[in-house]
Design a protein around this motif. Structure first.
Motif, PDB file in Angstrom:
ATOM      1  N   GLU A  73       0.815  -1.216   0.000  1.00 42.20           N
ATOM      2  CA  GLU A  73       0.000   0.000   0.000  1.00 42.20           C
ATOM      3  C   GLU A  73       0.849   1.266   0.000  1.00 42.20           C
ATOM      4  O   GLU A  73       0.315   2.357  -0.192  1.00 42.20           O
ATOM      5  CB  GLU A  73      -0.972  -0.018   1.188  1.00 42.20           C
ATOM      6  CG  GLU A  73      -2.140  -0.970   0.971  1.00 42.20           C
ATOM      7  CD  GLU A  73      -3.157  -0.976   2.090  1.00 42.20           C
ATOM      8  OE1 GLU A  73      -2.856  -0.431   3.174  1.00 42.20           O
ATOM      9  OE2 GLU A  73      -4.255  -1.522   1.880  1.00 42.20           O
ATOM     10  N   LEU A  74       2.152   1.136   0.189  1.00 45.17           N
ATOM     11  CA  LEU A  74       3.040   2.290   0.045  1.00 45.17           C
ATOM     12  C   LEU A  74       3.110   2.736  -1.413  1.00 45.17           C
ATOM     13  O   LEU A  74       3.310   3.919  -1.705  1.00 45.17           O
ATOM     14  CB  LEU A  74       4.454   1.947   0.537  1.00 45.17           C
ATOM     15  CG  LEU A  74       4.632   1.711   2.042  1.00 45.17           C
ATOM     16  CD1 LEU A  74       6.073   1.314   2.334  1.00 45.17           C
ATOM     17  CD2 LEU A  74       4.241   2.945   2.845  1.00 45.17           C
ATOM     18  N   VAL A  75       2.967   1.784  -2.325  1.00 45.68           N
ATOM     19  CA  VAL A  75       3.055   2.110  -3.760  1.00 45.68           C
ATOM     20  C   VAL A  75       1.717   1.996  -4.474  1.00 45.68           C
ATOM     21  O   VAL A  75       1.517   2.581  -5.529  1.00 45.68           O
ATOM     22  CB  VAL A  75       4.092   1.197  -4.466  1.00 45.68           C
ATOM     23  CG1 VAL A  75       5.489   1.523  -3.987  1.00 45.68           C
ATOM     24  CG2 VAL A  75       3.780  -0.272  -4.252  1.00 45.68           C
ATOM     25  N   LYS A  76       0.798   1.236  -3.873  1.00 50.21           N
ATOM     26  CA  LYS A  76      -0.539   1.087  -4.452  1.00 50.21           C
ATOM     27  C   LYS A  76      -1.548   1.219  -3.319  1.00 50.21           C
ATOM     28  O   LYS A  76      -1.864   0.237  -2.644  1.00 50.21           O
ATOM     29  CB  LYS A  76      -0.678  -0.273  -5.140  1.00 50.21           C
ATOM     30  CG  LYS A  76      -1.977  -0.435  -5.921  1.00 50.21           C
ATOM     31  CD  LYS A  76      -2.039  -1.798  -6.609  1.00 50.21           C
ATOM     32  CE  LYS A  76      -3.358  -1.926  -7.377  1.00 50.21           C
ATOM     33  NZ  LYS A  76      -3.495  -3.268  -8.013  1.00 50.21           N
TER      34      LYS A  76
END
Length: 249
Positions: free
Chosen positions: A204-207
């Protein structure tokens, strides 16, 4: 959609409330502000001039429906590991979604944990209501993000760390804190929902919005790359190696 009813939203809410009450008099601005002031003085618990969901619940919901929303404030989750433990338990068919039937099982257990016996018809009604409130895309099922909103899951733990930390010492220190956070069982290895929680927060850091199906896919990829001894767990040394971090002897 910021978690509060405030400003013009408050005026719209009280205008709607007066209209539903069916008052014969015209709804003037003066009357609207007078009613708003009276209600806010009684129910704006935090006295910040806006309504949170639990304050609105106190105002308009019967006790049982009130409870369904208030339990979120009483027991907010601050660790994705516990969140994923709940997700795995109630996603009984491992579909990557929580169906209406699975949500009903969750609510039934929740009531029982708090010593409340609810008739089946009422449970069906509450399940339908919760679906309407939290099923953002209205597909009749809950994804990871919907359940996170129901359970008031706190901010992603990994957001507090600098992903571009340069010094080896800083990276090693961050790694120790991160591993300790997800190794809830304190066994020195991530397993089951501990792996799930780490994968969820990391991806969830990137998506920012991942599905249960995505999570299962990323989990398999992580295990494939990091689980060197193929025991279904990620040892501390394995994760360090996977992240390119040299551990102290």
């Amino acid at each position: 959609d910021n978690g509060y009813i405030e400003g013009k939203e408050l005026d719209n809410f009280f205008h709607h409330l007066l209209k539903k009450l069916g008052t014969s008099d015209a709804i003037t601005e003066e009357k609207l502000q007078r009613v708003k002031e009276r209600f806010m003085s009684a129910y704006d618990i935090t006295a910040d001039g806006r309504l949170q969901i639990h304050e609105l619940a106190y105002m308009i919901l019967p006790e049982d429906e009130n409870f369904l929303l208030l339990f979120r404030r009483e027991t907010p989750l601050d660790n994705s590991v516990e969140f994923m433990r709940i997700w795995r338990k109630y996603d009984a068919d491992s579909s990557g979604f929580i169906s209406a039937g699975e949500l009903k099982d969750f609510l039934r257990d929740l009531f029982l944990q708090h010593g409340k016996m609810i008739p089946e018809a009422k449970l069906e009604e509450y399940t339908d209501t919760m679906m309407k409130i939290f099923d953002k895309n209205k597909d009749g099922r809950l994804d990871l993000n919907d359940l996170a909103r129901i359970l008031a899951l706190q901010e992603n733990f990994l957001l507090q760390f600098k992903m571009d930390a340069c010094s080896t010492e800083e990276r090693r220190s961050d790694f120790e804190k991160i591993f300790a956070h997800y190794d809830v069982s304190k066994t020195g290895a991530l397993e089951g929902p501990e792996v799930d929680g780490f994968v969820k927060d990391m991806m969830e850091l990137v998506k920012p919005s991942i599905s249960g199906v995505d999570l299962d896919k990323f989990r398999e990829i992580l295990l494939h790359h990091c689980d060197v001894n193929k025991d279904g767990k990620i040892q501390k040394s394995e994760l360090a190696l996977c992240l390119g971090l040299k551990m102290n002897p």
